[in-house]
Design a protein around this motif. Structure first.
Motif, PDB file in Angstrom:
ATOM      1  N   LEU A  26      -7.833  18.712 -13.235  1.00 34.86           N
ATOM      2  CA  LEU A  26      -7.515  17.414 -13.832  1.00 34.86           C
ATOM      3  C   LEU A  26      -6.067  17.022 -13.576  1.00 34.86           C
ATOM      4  N   ALA A  27      -5.851  15.727 -13.377  1.00 32.36           N
ATOM      5  CA  ALA A  27      -4.487  15.219 -13.286  1.00 32.36           C
ATOM      6  C   ALA A  27      -3.788  15.390 -14.630  1.00 32.36           C
ATOM      7  N   ALA A  28      -2.462  15.525 -14.586  1.00 36.64           N
ATOM      8  CA  ALA A  28      -1.699  15.809 -15.805  1.00 36.64           C
ATOM      9  C   ALA A  28      -1.891  14.732 -16.861  1.00 36.64           C
ATOM     10  N   ASP A  29      -1.883  13.453 -16.453  1.00 36.91           N
ATOM     11  CA  ASP A  29      -2.024  12.389 -17.442  1.00 36.91           C
ATOM     12  C   ASP A  29      -3.426  12.372 -18.045  1.00 36.91           C
ATOM     13  N   GLU A  30      -4.437  12.748 -17.270  1.00 36.17           N
ATOM     14  CA  GLU A  30      -5.795  12.824 -17.806  1.00 36.17           C
ATOM     15  C   GLU A  30      -5.918  13.938 -18.832  1.00 36.17           C
ATOM     16  N   ALA A  31      -5.349  15.105 -18.519  1.00 35.92           N
ATOM     17  CA  ALA A  31      -5.395  16.225 -19.462  1.00 35.92           C
ATOM     18  C   ALA A  31      -4.674  15.869 -20.752  1.00 35.92           C
ATOM     19  N   THR A  32      -3.530  15.216 -20.642  1.00 40.33           N
ATOM     20  CA  THR A  32      -2.779  14.810 -21.831  1.00 40.33           C
ATOM     21  C   THR A  32      -3.552  13.786 -22.642  1.00 40.33           C
ATOM     22  N   ALA A  33      -4.161  12.832 -21.961  1.00 39.76           N
ATOM     23  CA  ALA A  33      -4.927  11.799 -22.668  1.00 39.76           C
ATOM     24  C   ALA A  33      -6.110  12.414 -23.414  1.00 39.76           C
ATOM     25  N   ILE A  34      -6.828  13.315 -22.759  1.00 39.05           N
ATOM     26  CA  ILE A  34      -7.971  13.948 -23.418  1.00 39.05           C
ATOM     27  C   ILE A  34      -7.501  14.742 -24.630  1.00 39.05           C
TER      28      ILE A  34
ATOM     29  N   GLU B 160      -5.623  36.671 -34.282  1.00 40.01           N
ATOM     30  CA  GLU B 160      -4.848  35.988 -33.252  1.00 40.01           C
ATOM     31  C   GLU B 160      -5.711  35.479 -32.103  1.00 40.01           C
ATOM     32  N   LYS B 161      -6.983  35.859 -32.070  1.00 43.33           N
ATOM     33  CA  LYS B 161      -7.889  35.277 -31.082  1.00 43.33           C
ATOM     34  C   LYS B 161      -8.139  33.801 -31.384  1.00 43.33           C
ATOM     35  N   VAL B 162      -7.855  33.398 -32.614  1.00 38.68           N
ATOM     36  CA  VAL B 162      -8.073  32.025 -33.044  1.00 38.68           C
ATOM     37  C   VAL B 162      -6.762  31.260 -32.909  1.00 38.68           C
ATOM     38  N   SER B 163      -6.811  30.086 -32.345  1.00 37.00           N
ATOM     39  CA  SER B 163      -5.616  29.287 -32.098  1.00 37.00           C
ATOM     40  C   SER B 163      -5.006  28.762 -33.393  1.00 37.00           C
ATOM     41  N   GLU B 164      -3.688  28.926 -33.513  1.00 38.00           N
ATOM     42  CA  GLU B 164      -2.902  28.351 -34.612  1.00 38.00           C
ATOM     43  C   GLU B 164      -3.422  28.770 -35.992  1.00 38.00           C
ATOM     44  N   GLN B 165      -3.493  27.841 -36.924  1.00 37.56           N
ATOM     45  CA  GLN B 165      -3.926  28.056 -38.308  1.00 37.56           C
ATOM     46  C   GLN B 165      -3.114  29.158 -39.019  1.00 37.56           C
TER      47      GLN B 165
ATOM     48  N   ARG C 193      -0.417  20.428 -27.871  1.00 34.26           N
ATOM     49  CA  ARG C 193      -0.122  21.449 -26.859  1.00 34.26           C
ATOM     50  C   ARG C 193      -1.260  22.460 -26.740  1.00 34.26           C
ATOM     51  N   THR C 194      -1.754  22.955 -27.883  1.00 33.17           N
ATOM     52  CA  THR C 194      -2.838  23.936 -27.852  1.00 33.17           C
ATOM     53  C   THR C 194      -4.091  23.350 -27.224  1.00 33.17           C
ATOM     54  N   VAL C 195      -4.432  22.131 -27.604  1.00 35.03           N
ATOM     55  CA  VAL C 195      -5.637  21.490 -27.052  1.00 35.03           C
ATOM     56  C   VAL C 195      -5.457  21.258 -25.560  1.00 35.03           C
ATOM     57  N   ARG C 196      -4.271  20.826 -25.169  1.00 36.57           N
ATOM     58  CA  ARG C 196      -4.029  20.562 -23.749  1.00 36.57           C
ATOM     59  C   ARG C 196      -4.133  21.855 -22.941  1.00 36.57           C
ATOM     60  N   GLU C 197      -3.611  22.955 -23.455  1.00 39.01           N
ATOM     61  CA  GLU C 197      -3.702  24.237 -22.745  1.00 39.01           C
ATOM     62  C   GLU C 197      -5.159  24.649 -22.556  1.00 39.01           C
TER      63      GLU C 197
ATOM     64  N   ARG D 243      -4.960  14.119 -26.496  1.00 34.76           N
ATOM     65  CA  ARG D 243      -4.596  13.183 -27.558  1.00 34.76           C
ATOM     66  C   ARG D 243      -5.827  12.517 -28.173  1.00 34.76           C
ATOM     67  N   VAL D 244      -6.780  12.138 -27.331  1.00 32.34           N
ATOM     68  CA  VAL D 244      -8.000  11.520 -27.844  1.00 32.34           C
ATOM     69  C   VAL D 244      -8.800  12.519 -28.680  1.00 32.34           C
ATOM     70  N   ALA D 245      -8.746  13.810 -28.302  1.00 37.21           N
ATOM     71  CA  ALA D 245      -9.478  14.848 -29.044  1.00 37.21           C
ATOM     72  C   ALA D 245      -8.945  15.020 -30.454  1.00 37.21           C
ATOM     73  N   ALA D 246      -7.732  14.572 -30.705  1.00 42.97           N
ATOM     74  CA  ALA D 246      -7.151  14.554 -32.058  1.00 42.97           C
ATOM     75  C   ALA D 246      -7.200  15.916 -32.734  1.00 42.97           C
ATOM     76  N   GLY D 247      -6.785  16.943 -32.002  1.00 40.28           N
ATOM     77  CA  GLY D 247      -6.659  18.262 -32.603  1.00 40.28           C
ATOM     78  C   GLY D 247      -7.928  19.068 -32.705  1.00 40.28           C
ATOM     79  N   ARG D 248      -8.985  18.659 -31.983  1.00 36.30           N
ATOM     80  CA  ARG D 248     -10.273  19.354 -32.050  1.00 36.30           C
ATOM     81  C   ARG D 248     -10.673  19.870 -30.678  1.00 36.30           C
ATOM     82  N   LEU D 249     -10.864  21.187 -30.587  1.00 42.05           N
ATOM     83  CA  LEU D 249     -11.260  21.782 -29.316  1.00 42.05           C
ATOM     84  C   LEU D 249     -12.673  21.387 -28.918  1.00 42.05           C
TER      85      LEU D 249
END
Length: 380
Positions: free
Chosen positions: A191-199, A5-10, A178-182, A201-207
């Motif tokens: 960071l501003a909320a829209d910047e965090a959300t954009a990053i 459980e230390k690992v996110s999702e999966q 959600r996990t990446v944004r957290e 989304r751009v990260a495409a599921g990769r921490l």
């Protein structure tokens, strides 16, 4: 807390590994999926369960591997790679070569020193060359009863079917927005909320990509690439060659940054000059390739955002640039943006699958991007 459980999702990967611990182990596992989603972290946690049974004494705090939640407090001997029954193999240079597999095979036939089994973690297994894969196959067919081999690969295509068929597959998926944004908010609460959300989304599921995008230099490269994406339909005189050079320069800057980080990480290790250079070169080349792929993804998502806004649906990956998207959106630009998005995705697939000449391929792409809008009659 369950070590996994230390690992996110999966959830699927965790379910399969818990079943293995409860119902009986296979002799070999193949963790596969995109980079930066927790494969390395979960492989390490699995090895710790196998060798230490979750009861290892804890030691000094350490920086968590990719995919590990921020709350991880400390490390075990497996995480520090000091357990006598753990063997870790990673690529030197661009490949895992046969000499490295021969060394592993020699160790494979040594009985456990302390635990009931020996665990072999092969990170970057997709980098095995043909000779190395053939050599490993012999022991995957008839491994010692006490050995558990874990291959960790970012892609399956380069692994022979003979290797894949002899391993229990453990699939990994891209993480949720959600996990990446957290994770982003934890690392950069200012960071501003829209910047965090954009990053996110751009990260495409990769921490790993999200963490990189928080770097000032990476943020500037992203802004520059979005400027180029817009220039393809806004600039009166668009220079495809110059656009390609800017993207290549950004990837080389990222490579230099990765090499410097790798140099710092190798300090204190007893490596030959050749081994040191191979590791540094691998880090640089991997970062350069990943940056090029990220650039192509950003181009594709920008044009998809233009399509969405042009169609009246104001939802965007690049939600921190909504003003520009509103300004650029038009019904006349819709068809060109659709074609441009597919051209960028096609280029991404070519870069991912083939060894292409980056400057030439990018220049050709920018020529085609410009043409897709010109045909629609909407370029500047």
């Amino acid at each position: 807390m369950d070590a996994f459980e230390k690992v996110s999702e999966q959830p699927e990967a965790k379910r399969l590994l818990r079943a293995a611990l409860d119902d009986g182990l296979a002799h070999a596992y193949l963790f596969h999926g995109p980079p930066g989603v927790g494969k390395r972290a979960l492989a390490t946690a699995f090895a710790a369960e196998l060798l230490e049974g979750g009861t290892a004494a804890r030691a000094e705090p350490a920086r968590p591997p990719d995919g590990v939640a921020k709350s991880t407090p400390s490390t075990s001997r497996v995480e520090r790679r000091t357990h006598p029954d753990l063997y870790v193999l990673e690529p030197l240079g661009d490949q895992i070569r046969i000499d490295a597999i021969r060394e592993l095979r020699h160790d494979l036939h040594m009985r456990p020193f302390e635990a009931d089994r020996r665990v072999y973690l092969i990170f970057g297994a997709h980098a095995m060359n043909e000779e190395a894969a053939d050599a490993l196959l012999k022991d995957l067919e008839e491994p010692p009863s006490y050995a558990v081999i874990v291959l960790v690969a970012d892609e399956l295509g380069s692994l022979p079917e003979t290797i894949r068929s002899r391993c229990q597959p453990i699939p990994f998926r891209r993480l949720s927005e959600r996990t990446v944004r957290e994770a982003i908010v934890d690392q950069a609460p200012e960071l501003a909320a829209d910047e965090a959300t954009a990053i996110a989304r751009v990260a495409a599921g990769r921490l790993d990509r999200a963490a990189l995008l928080l770097d000032d230099a990476a943020a500037k490269r992203r802004v520059e690439r979005l400027r180029l994406a817009r220039s393809a339909y806004l600039a009166p005189e668009f220079d495809a060659g110059a656009a390609a050079e800017l993207v290549v320069a950004g990837s080389r800057a990222r490579a230099k940054q990765a090499r410097e980080a790798a140099e710092a990480g190798l300090e204190g290790l007893e490596l030959t000059e050749r081994e040191t250079e191979q590791r540094l070169r691998r880090a640089a080349r991997g970062a350069e390739r990943d940056e090029l792929l990220a650039a192509l993804e950003e181009l594709a998502t920008w044009y998809r955002d233009v399509v969405a806004f042009s169609a009246g649906a104001e939802t965007a990956v690049h939600c921190d640039h909504t003003d520009e998207l509103r300004e650029d959106a038009s019904v006349e630009r819709l068809a060109g943006a659709e074609e441009a998005a597919e051209l960028a995705r096609e280029a991404w697939r070519n870069f991912a699958e083939f060894n292409v000449n980056a400057p030439l391929a990018l220049e050709a792409l920018f020529v085609r991007l410009r043409r897709s809008f010109a045909v629609a009659g909407v370029s500047a």
